[in-house]
Write a protein that holds these residues in place. Structure first.
Motif, PDB file in Angstrom:
ATOM      1  N   LYS A 281       1.916 -14.044   5.309  1.00 10.78           N
ATOM      2  CA  LYS A 281       2.088 -15.108   5.712  1.00 10.78           C
ATOM      3  C   LYS A 281       3.219 -15.926   4.522  1.00 10.78           C
ATOM      4  O   LYS A 281       3.447 -16.879   4.738  1.00 10.78           O
ATOM      5  CB  LYS A 281       0.892 -15.942   5.699  1.00 10.78           C
ATOM      6  N   SER A 282       3.478 -15.325   3.529  1.00  8.85           N
ATOM      7  CA  SER A 282       4.286 -16.071   2.235  1.00  8.85           C
ATOM      8  C   SER A 282       5.498 -16.351   2.927  1.00  8.85           C
ATOM      9  O   SER A 282       6.067 -15.309   3.733  1.00  8.85           O
ATOM     10  CB  SER A 282       4.282 -15.046   1.139  1.00  8.85           C
ATOM     11  N   PRO A 283       6.199 -17.285   2.200  1.00  9.01           N
ATOM     12  CA  PRO A 283       7.537 -17.650   2.789  1.00  9.01           C
ATOM     13  C   PRO A 283       8.448 -16.376   2.442  1.00  9.01           C
ATOM     14  O   PRO A 283       8.462 -15.712   1.434  1.00  9.01           O
ATOM     15  CB  PRO A 283       7.989 -18.951   1.869  1.00  9.01           C
ATOM     16  N   HIS A 284       9.640 -16.240   3.018  1.00 11.67           N
ATOM     17  CA  HIS A 284      10.674 -15.437   2.815  1.00 11.67           C
ATOM     18  C   HIS A 284      11.223 -15.257   1.262  1.00 11.67           C
ATOM     19  O   HIS A 284      11.168 -14.144   0.855  1.00 11.67           O
ATOM     20  CB  HIS A 284      11.710 -15.651   3.774  1.00 11.67           C
ATOM     21  N   ASP A 285      11.300 -16.385   0.710  1.00 11.53           N
ATOM     22  CA  ASP A 285      11.727 -16.472  -0.680  1.00 11.53           C
ATOM     23  C   ASP A 285      10.743 -15.749  -1.647  1.00 11.53           C
ATOM     24  O   ASP A 285      11.188 -15.087  -2.645  1.00 11.53           O
ATOM     25  CB  ASP A 285      12.331 -17.633  -1.200  1.00 11.53           C
ATOM     26  N   VAL A 286       9.436 -16.023  -1.211  1.00 11.34           N
ATOM     27  CA  VAL A 286       8.330 -15.404  -2.414  1.00 11.34           C
ATOM     28  C   VAL A 286       8.392 -14.102  -1.864  1.00 11.34           C
ATOM     29  O   VAL A 286       8.463 -13.262  -2.968  1.00 11.34           O
ATOM     30  CB  VAL A 286       7.009 -16.159  -1.664  1.00 11.34           C
ATOM     31  N   LEU A 287       8.652 -13.443  -0.809  1.00 16.26           N
ATOM     32  CA  LEU A 287       8.446 -11.985  -0.277  1.00 16.26           C
ATOM     33  C   LEU A 287       9.779 -11.284  -1.335  1.00 16.26           C
ATOM     34  O   LEU A 287       9.657 -10.368  -1.475  1.00 16.26           O
ATOM     35  CB  LEU A 287       8.698 -11.749   1.052  1.00 16.26           C
ATOM     36  N   VAL A 288      10.932 -11.829  -1.067  1.00 13.31           N
ATOM     37  CA  VAL A 288      12.151 -11.598  -1.853  1.00 13.31           C
ATOM     38  C   VAL A 288      11.763 -11.320  -3.301  1.00 13.31           C
ATOM     39  O   VAL A 288      12.203 -10.150  -3.747  1.00 13.31           O
ATOM     40  CB  VAL A 288      13.421 -12.351  -1.459  1.00 13.31           C
ATOM     41  N   GLU A 289      11.067 -12.141  -3.895  1.00 12.68           N
ATOM     42  CA  GLU A 289      10.843 -12.346  -5.350  1.00 12.68           C
ATOM     43  C   GLU A 289       9.762 -11.165  -5.777  1.00 12.68           C
ATOM     44  O   GLU A 289       9.931 -10.429  -6.527  1.00 12.68           O
ATOM     45  CB  GLU A 289      10.307 -13.600  -5.896  1.00 12.68           C
ATOM     46  N   TYR A 290       8.774 -11.004  -4.787  1.00 15.18           N
ATOM     47  CA  TYR A 290       7.795  -9.806  -4.838  1.00 15.18           C
ATOM     48  C   TYR A 290       8.641  -8.719  -5.050  1.00 15.18           C
ATOM     49  O   TYR A 290       8.205  -7.828  -5.753  1.00 15.18           O
ATOM     50  CB  TYR A 290       6.642  -9.909  -3.781  1.00 15.18           C
ATOM     51  N   GLN A 291       9.415  -8.486  -3.953  1.00 12.32           N
ATOM     52  CA  GLN A 291      10.238  -6.940  -3.876  1.00 12.32           C
ATOM     53  C   GLN A 291      10.956  -6.729  -4.978  1.00 12.32           C
ATOM     54  O   GLN A 291      11.050  -5.697  -5.213  1.00 12.32           O
ATOM     55  CB  GLN A 291      10.785  -7.116  -2.590  1.00 12.32           C
ATOM     56  N   GLN A 292      11.378  -7.790  -5.719  1.00 17.75           N
ATOM     57  CA  GLN A 292      12.314  -7.455  -7.092  1.00 17.75           C
ATOM     58  C   GLN A 292      11.356  -7.019  -7.961  1.00 17.75           C
ATOM     59  O   GLN A 292      11.762  -6.486  -9.069  1.00 17.75           O
ATOM     60  CB  GLN A 292      13.048  -8.768  -7.327  1.00 17.75           C
ATOM     61  N   ARG A 293       9.961  -7.267  -7.960  1.00 21.04           N
ATOM     62  CA  ARG A 293       9.346  -6.985  -9.146  1.00 21.04           C
ATOM     63  C   ARG A 293       9.341  -5.308  -9.617  1.00 21.04           C
ATOM     64  O   ARG A 293       9.466  -4.647 -10.703  1.00 21.04           O
ATOM     65  CB  ARG A 293       7.785  -7.351  -9.200  1.00 21.04           C
ATOM     66  N   PRO A 294       8.944  -4.366  -8.609  1.00 24.17           N
ATOM     67  CA  PRO A 294       9.112  -2.912  -8.817  1.00 24.17           C
ATOM     68  C   PRO A 294      10.509  -2.606  -9.245  1.00 24.17           C
ATOM     69  O   PRO A 294      10.672  -1.600 -10.095  1.00 24.17           O
ATOM     70  CB  PRO A 294       8.734  -2.529  -7.357  1.00 24.17           C
TER      71      PRO A 294
END
Ligand SMILES: O=P(O)(O)O[C@H]1O[C@H](CO)[C@@H](O)[C@H]1O
Ligand SMILES: O=c1cc[nH]c(=O)[nH]1
Length: 310
Positions: A281-294
Motif C-alpha cells: 500500500k505504500s505510495p509509488h515514491d516510497v516504493l521507488v526509494e525503498y528499491q534504491q536501498r539495495p
C-alpha cells in the motif's frame, strides 16, 4: 601442462575457466545465447565483457537500467549515463547494461525466468573469460517481522519448508542442490550498511516461493484455500526458522552460482511486513526509494572493492 583451448573468437587461451559445468559446451562450434541475443560467433565476448567483475541482477528492466545509470554516476565514468544502451535490445526477454566493470541485468519474475537468464549469463562469463566475478541479486520482498524498507542481506536462501536447498526436475527426477551463499560477501555487505545512513539492514534467511499469492500465504489472491490463522501460523514458523523475507528467485540464484563457483549475495528490500497485511500500500515514491536501498548498499560495496572509498 595446461591444455590449449580456443576462446570464442578463435584465439588461444591456456587455462580452463570453471564457471560452466558442462563438457558438451567444449564440443560446440558456436554457442547462441538466445534469450540474451548474443552468440560466440557474432560477438567478441572477451572484448565486450572480459573486464566484468560485478554482476547485478534484479526482476525489473527499469530498475536494472536505473541501477546502471546510478553506478555510472557513482563510478564517475565518462559519457552520459542517460545514453547507456541495452546490449540485449535484440530481444525483449531481458535487458542488460555494461557500465565499466559492472553488468546490470534484469531477470523477470520467478525461478524459471531467472534460471534461463543465469544459464546464459554464466556461459557468457565463461566465454568472455571473466575472472573473480561477484554476483548480486538486488530485489524486493515481503518482510517477515520487519519494518517496511528494511534491507535483508540473505544468510541462507531457503525453500517453502525452510530448508537451504533448491529442487530441480531433470529428466523426470528431482535433483537437490545446496543454496549456500558466500559468507564473506554477506558480512562485507553488512559492514557497508553500517557505514551508510538510512539503509536499515539485517542479515537473515530468505524464503523463495514459486508464487506471489498462495505460495507466499497471501489471503488476497484470486484463489485462497486457508484461513488468516493458518497464514499467521506459517509466517510464525518461518520467522522461528530465521526467515526475515520472502521473494521468488533466491534459491535457484544461490544454487546455480554455488555449483558454478561464483561468489554471490542476495540483497532485497522489504516492501511490507507480512504479519500486518498482504497488499502493498505504500505510495509509488516510497516504493521507488525503498528499491534504491539495495542499489546504494551494493554500489558502496563495489566502490570499496574498487578502492573508490576506504
Ligand atoms: O523485485 P524483484 O527483483 O522482481 O523480486 C521480487 O518481486 C517479484 C514479485 O513482485 C518477484 O520476482 C520477487 O522475487
Ligand atoms: O511480498 C512480496 C513483495 C515483493 N516480492 C515478493 O515476492 N513478495
Amino acid at each position: 601442462m595446461a591444455p590449449i583451448l580456443l576462446n570464442c573468437m578463435g584465439n588461444e587461451r591456456n587455462e580452463y575457466i570453471k564457471y560452466v559445468k558442462n563438457p558438451n559446451l567444449e564440443t560446440m562450434e558456436e554457442d547462441i545465447l538466445y534469450h540474451l541475443s548474443l552468440s560466440t560467433k557474432t560477438h567478441n565476448l572477451p572484448e565486450m565483457f572480459g573486464d566484468i567483475k560485478f554482476v547485478c541482477v534484479g526482476g525489473s528492466a527499469n530498475r536494472m537500467k536505473a541501477f546502471a545509470q546510478f553506478i555510472h554516476k557513482e563510478l564517475e565514468l565518462s559519457g552520459n549515463p542517460e545514453e547507456i544502451t541495452d546490449i540485449c535490445e535484440g530481444t525483449d526477454r531481458y535487458c542488460m547494461y555494461k557500465v565499466g566493470p559492472v553488468l546490470s541485468i534484469s531477470h523477470g519474475m520467478g525461478v524459471p525466468s531467472i534460471s534461463i537468464m543465469l544459464h546464459e549469463l554464466i556461459k557468457l562469463l565463461h566465454h568472455a573469460q571473466c575472472q573473480d566475478v561477484v554476483l548480486f541479486r538486488l530485489g524486493t520482498s515481503g518482510g517477515v517481522g520487519l519494518a517496511p524498507g528494511t534491507v535483508v542481506v540473505t544468510e541462507k536462501a531457503v525453500d517453502y519448508s525452510f530448508q537451504p536447498q533448491f529442487e530441480q526436475v531433470v529428466l523426470g527426477k528431482v535433483i537437490t542442490r545446496s543454496t549456500e551463499l558466500d559468507e564473506e560477501v554477506a558480512s562485507e555487505l553488512l559492514q557497508c550498511s553500517s557505514e551508510l545512513q538510512n539503509i536499515p539492514t539485517v542479515i537473515g534467511n530468505t524464503m523463495c516461493t514459486h508464487d506471489f499469492y498462495e505460495g507466499q500465504g497471501r489471503l488476497d489472491g484470486a484463489l485462497c484455500s486457508f484461513s488468516h490463522e493458518d497464514k499467521l501460523e506459517y509466517l510464525r514458523k518461518a520467522y522461528d526458522a530465521g526467515v526475515r523475507n520472502i521473494e521468488m528467485e533466491s534459491t535457484v540464484f544461490a544454487a546455480m552460482c554455488r555449483v558454478c563457483g561464483l561468489k554471490a549475495a542476495v540483497v532485497c528490500v522489504t516492501l511490507l511486513n507480512r504479519f500486518e497485511g498482504d497488499q502493498i500500500k505504500s505510495p509509488h515514491d516510497v516504493l521507488v526509494e525503498y528499491q534504491q536501498r539495495p542499489q546504494i548498499l551494493v554500489s558502496h560495496f563495489i566502490k570499496k572493492r574498487l578502492g573508490y572509498v576506504v
